[in-house]
Design a protein around this motif. Sequence first.
Motif, PDB file in Angstrom:
ATOM      1  N   ASP A  53       0.843  -1.210  -0.025  1.00 16.81           N
ATOM      2  CA  ASP A  53      -0.150  -0.046   0.085  1.00 16.81           C
ATOM      3  C   ASP A  53       0.938   1.271   0.121  1.00 16.81           C
ATOM      4  O   ASP A  53       1.922   1.409   0.792  1.00 16.81           O
ATOM      5  CB  ASP A  53      -1.023   0.045   1.482  1.00 16.81           C
ATOM      6  N   PRO A  54       0.529   2.420  -0.718  1.00 16.46           N
ATOM      7  CA  PRO A  54       1.350   3.568  -0.819  1.00 16.46           C
ATOM      8  C   PRO A  54       1.530   4.160   0.506  1.00 16.46           C
ATOM      9  O   PRO A  54       2.599   4.756   0.773  1.00 16.46           O
ATOM     10  CB  PRO A  54       0.417   4.532  -1.648  1.00 16.46           C
ATOM     11  N   PHE A  55       0.779   3.842   1.557  1.00 16.05           N
ATOM     12  CA  PHE A  55       1.003   4.367   2.872  1.00 16.05           C
ATOM     13  C   PHE A  55       2.122   4.006   3.360  1.00 16.05           C
ATOM     14  O   PHE A  55       2.857   4.893   4.113  1.00 16.05           O
ATOM     15  CB  PHE A  55      -0.192   3.859   3.732  1.00 16.05           C
ATOM     16  N   PHE A  56       2.579   2.782   2.977  1.00 19.11           N
ATOM     17  CA  PHE A  56       3.941   2.292   3.709  1.00 19.11           C
ATOM     18  C   PHE A  56       5.157   3.002   3.127  1.00 19.11           C
ATOM     19  O   PHE A  56       6.271   2.953   3.687  1.00 19.11           O
ATOM     20  CB  PHE A  56       3.962   0.826   3.807  1.00 19.11           C
ATOM     21  N   MET A  57       5.136   3.402   1.839  1.00 21.49           N
ATOM     22  CA  MET A  57       6.183   4.184   1.235  1.00 21.49           C
ATOM     23  C   MET A  57       6.390   5.680   1.809  1.00 21.49           C
ATOM     24  O   MET A  57       7.368   6.385   2.067  1.00 21.49           O
ATOM     25  CB  MET A  57       5.921   4.280  -0.140  1.00 21.49           C
ATOM     26  N   LEU A  58       5.036   6.311   2.245  1.00 22.22           N
ATOM     27  CA  LEU A  58       5.309   7.708   2.503  1.00 22.22           C
ATOM     28  C   LEU A  58       5.312   7.966   4.017  1.00 22.22           C
ATOM     29  O   LEU A  58       6.093   8.918   4.492  1.00 22.22           O
ATOM     30  CB  LEU A  58       3.954   8.374   2.088  1.00 22.22           C
ATOM     31  N   ASP A  59       4.458   6.960   4.817  1.00 21.89           N
ATOM     32  CA  ASP A  59       4.314   7.170   6.195  1.00 21.89           C
ATOM     33  C   ASP A  59       5.985   6.959   7.025  1.00 21.89           C
ATOM     34  O   ASP A  59       6.051   7.722   8.001  1.00 21.89           O
ATOM     35  CB  ASP A  59       3.751   5.966   6.792  1.00 21.89           C
ATOM     36  N   PRO A  60       6.962   6.417   6.378  1.00 21.58           N
ATOM     37  CA  PRO A  60       8.338   6.606   7.021  1.00 21.58           C
ATOM     38  C   PRO A  60       8.747   8.016   7.106  1.00 21.58           C
ATOM     39  O   PRO A  60       9.574   8.482   8.114  1.00 21.58           O
ATOM     40  CB  PRO A  60       9.194   5.769   6.208  1.00 21.58           C
ATOM     41  N   PHE A  61       8.440   9.084   6.411  1.00 20.98           N
ATOM     42  CA  PHE A  61       8.471  10.397   6.153  1.00 20.98           C
ATOM     43  C   PHE A  61       7.784  11.154   7.209  1.00 20.98           C
ATOM     44  O   PHE A  61       7.875  12.531   7.241  1.00 20.98           O
ATOM     45  CB  PHE A  61       8.753  10.867   4.985  1.00 20.98           C
ATOM     46  N   ALA A  62       6.551  10.852   7.580  1.00 14.15           N
ATOM     47  CA  ALA A  62       5.828  11.347   8.727  1.00 14.15           C
ATOM     48  C   ALA A  62       6.229  11.640   9.887  1.00 14.15           C
ATOM     49  O   ALA A  62       7.470  10.958  10.135  1.00 14.15           O
ATOM     50  CB  ALA A  62       4.526  10.348   8.627  1.00 14.15           C
ATOM     51  N   PRO A  63       6.036  12.660  10.806  1.00 13.14           N
ATOM     52  CA  PRO A  63       6.607  12.851  12.014  1.00 13.14           C
ATOM     53  C   PRO A  63       7.130  11.867  12.851  1.00 13.14           C
ATOM     54  O   PRO A  63       8.266  11.874  13.365  1.00 13.14           O
ATOM     55  CB  PRO A  63       5.985  13.768  12.723  1.00 13.14           C
ATOM     56  N   ASP A  64       6.168  10.740  12.925  1.00 16.37           N
ATOM     57  CA  ASP A  64       6.703   9.625  13.781  1.00 16.37           C
ATOM     58  C   ASP A  64       7.189   8.479  13.027  1.00 16.37           C
ATOM     59  O   ASP A  64       7.542   7.279  13.428  1.00 16.37           O
ATOM     60  CB  ASP A  64       5.375   9.053  14.613  1.00 16.37           C
ATOM     61  N   GLY A  65       7.556   8.703  11.679  1.00 14.35           N
ATOM     62  CA  GLY A  65       8.144   7.508  10.975  1.00 14.35           C
ATOM     63  C   GLY A  65       9.464   7.387  11.129  1.00 14.35           C
ATOM     64  O   GLY A  65      10.306   8.011  11.510  1.00 14.35           O
ATOM     65  N   PHE A  66       9.951   6.177  10.980  1.00 14.92           N
ATOM     66  CA  PHE A  66      11.232   5.562  11.230  1.00 14.92           C
ATOM     67  C   PHE A  66      12.287   6.458  10.348  1.00 14.92           C
ATOM     68  O   PHE A  66      13.306   6.290  10.667  1.00 14.92           O
ATOM     69  CB  PHE A  66      11.340   4.061  10.760  1.00 14.92           C
ATOM     70  N   ALA A  67      11.909   6.972   9.139  1.00 12.58           N
ATOM     71  CA  ALA A  67      12.923   7.483   8.220  1.00 12.58           C
ATOM     72  C   ALA A  67      12.822   9.113   8.447  1.00 12.58           C
ATOM     73  O   ALA A  67      13.365   9.688   7.781  1.00 12.58           O
ATOM     74  CB  ALA A  67      12.682   7.159   6.791  1.00 12.58           C
ATOM     75  N   ALA A  68      12.093   9.656   9.497  1.00  6.94           N
ATOM     76  CA  ALA A  68      12.000  11.133   9.868  1.00  6.94           C
ATOM     77  C   ALA A  68      13.054  11.699  10.579  1.00  6.94           C
ATOM     78  O   ALA A  68      12.700  12.207  11.610  1.00  6.94           O
ATOM     79  CB  ALA A  68      10.399  11.318  10.346  1.00  6.94           C
ATOM     80  N   ASN A  69      14.298  11.203  10.250  1.00 10.51           N
ATOM     81  CA  ASN A  69      15.447  11.515  11.153  1.00 10.51           C
ATOM     82  C   ASN A  69      16.381  12.475  10.226  1.00 10.51           C
ATOM     83  O   ASN A  69      17.476  12.611  10.441  1.00 10.51           O
ATOM     84  CB  ASN A  69      16.095  10.544  11.848  1.00 10.51           C
ATOM     85  N   PHE A  70      15.665  13.735   9.684  1.00  9.08           N
ATOM     86  CA  PHE A  70      16.543  14.513   8.695  1.00  9.08           C
ATOM     87  C   PHE A  70      16.249  16.039   9.254  1.00  9.08           C
ATOM     88  O   PHE A  70      16.464  16.800   8.337  1.00  9.08           O
ATOM     89  CB  PHE A  70      16.493  14.069   7.451  1.00  9.08           C
ATOM     90  N   ASN A  71      15.577  16.082  10.220  1.00  7.04           N
ATOM     91  CA  ASN A  71      15.258  17.525  10.659  1.00  7.04           C
ATOM     92  C   ASN A  71      14.335  18.339   9.642  1.00  7.04           C
ATOM     93  O   ASN A  71      14.583  19.558   9.685  1.00  7.04           O
ATOM     94  CB  ASN A  71      16.659  18.266  10.778  1.00  7.04           C
ATOM     95  N   TRP A  72      13.268  17.742   9.122  1.00  7.27           N
ATOM     96  CA  TRP A  72      12.438  18.211   8.284  1.00  7.27           C
ATOM     97  C   TRP A  72      11.083  18.293   9.149  1.00  7.27           C
ATOM     98  O   TRP A  72      10.427  17.358   9.537  1.00  7.27           O
ATOM     99  CB  TRP A  72      12.185  17.494   7.068  1.00  7.27           C
ATOM    100  N   HIS A  73      10.249  19.504   9.352  1.00  3.00           N
ATOM    101  CA  HIS A  73       9.460  19.430   9.879  1.00  3.00           C
ATOM    102  C   HIS A  73       8.214  20.354   9.254  1.00  3.00           C
ATOM    103  O   HIS A  73       8.438  21.409   9.005  1.00  3.00           O
ATOM    104  CB  HIS A  73       9.556  20.471  11.055  1.00  3.00           C
ATOM    105  N   ASP A  74       7.376  19.717   8.403  1.00  2.00           N
ATOM    106  CA  ASP A  74       6.299  20.252   7.575  1.00  2.00           C
ATOM    107  C   ASP A  74       4.945  19.805   8.164  1.00  2.00           C
ATOM    108  O   ASP A  74       4.411  18.699   8.103  1.00  2.00           O
ATOM    109  CB  ASP A  74       6.803  19.386   6.280  1.00  2.00           C
TER     110      ASP A  74
END
Length: 499
Positions: A406-427
Amino acid sequence: MTTSAAALAGCGRSGDVEAGTLRVGISNLPDSLDPARGQFASAALIYKQVHAGLTEYGPNGQLAPGLAERWEVTPDGLAWTFILREGLAWSDGRPLTAHDVAWSARRLVDPAHSFATLGDFQNVVNARAILAGEAPVESLGVEVVSDQAVRFNLESPLGLFPLLMREFYPFPRHIIERVGDDWITPANWVSGGAFTLASISQVQIGLRRNPHFYDATNVSIRTIRVEAVRDDATRARMFRAGELDLADNPPANQLDFLREQLGDGFRSFDAPILRYLKINHDRRPLDDAMVRAELDYAIDRGFLVRELFSGAASPTRSVLPQMFQDQNDPLRMRPEGAPPLIDRPLQIRTTTGLGERMAVALADDWRQIGVESEIFATYPTDLYQAVDAGDFDIAIASFNRGLKSDPFFMLDPFAPDGFAANFNWHDEHFAELMNRARRESDPGEREEIYREANAHIQLEHAIITLVHDRAHLLVGERVSGTRADVQPQVWRYLELDDA
């Protein structure tokens, strides 16, 4: 966790294969066998073998019953009840009940015991407050309806909740309360999955079939030996020598050769794999979207695909696969005489092997627009630590969502609580789009939200996407039960010709 061909030379030669033993080669072992703490992709792979979710991945990769035989949701979408199978037991024979499930959910969001991000549980009542230390663990919105039924109360509707429960694994409370963190050692191991932990070292994990697993009669493989072989080429050589039955991630520069040499033993699968660049938004001038855009437009993705992936990948400027994206823009060079884009060397962090080769290609592309680079190639653990500490400009990253399509699993890592959201982007806009997608139960409406979220992260150049890869796997002649369209990541569905 380093290893070498010499260190493993005496392990599992083709003439020494034990009947009923599956031999698997992967790049690295899990960072933890505790799902509340593990973050590596290899951890998620091993969890599928030794733990059991409320729901599962079926043989076709789709949603299937797991510990729960069925589930139901209230009309307002705010409460999901899972009804467990009768007679469930832990691997030590003790009954597995809804009380264990509820306790496990509380442990997963307890910051005193869990390193995991909220992920699947962020919609559960009070989960965010508990993780922030603002509410007691007991206030989590999970309740035991009966010994065989557990209910999750949500703050907002979440139509994907049963899908997310495929990777929520109940913990053995009766063991953890007695031995604490030592529950993941072979001497204390108890779990609900198809296999149990028999042994573990820095380079190898041994698994044994669990006779108390709810579907044990349909599990034919008796034991599994998982080898950590860091070097892709070494892993492929071990497979060709008959020392492995499954080997993941063959060298990208050998794909054509292996395909020709191995025939049906070389398998490729459509997979949600994204290779991309994390950009540290807290470092100037990378906090400027125009700077990020110029770095993005200077990358020759076609070269990466041709030279580093043997054509077995697709160039992309999109998080989502091809059907969601526009055509790639042509390369753009800076006008002659333009001021320097970056007045210092750009630090590129990556891992050795393919990552380092990608970094060299990127550095050459950026040199064409007057940007010099320094490459730091390290082991994966060192790379993860540097990124988490914010000690990077650019980091070459990737994730493989495995069987999650599901596309959710590709985009959700970059959401605030996502496992890939560790590059200091706050949107805030992107965060709200992902929250809307979580709440939306209509698939068509969800797809439109995904398109908007995908376009937004692309417009902001929050990350720089590079290629969508395919999953490649080497499968030995002893192994059967694999499907042409589904990666064999759930090993209990496989069979061996000597089992």
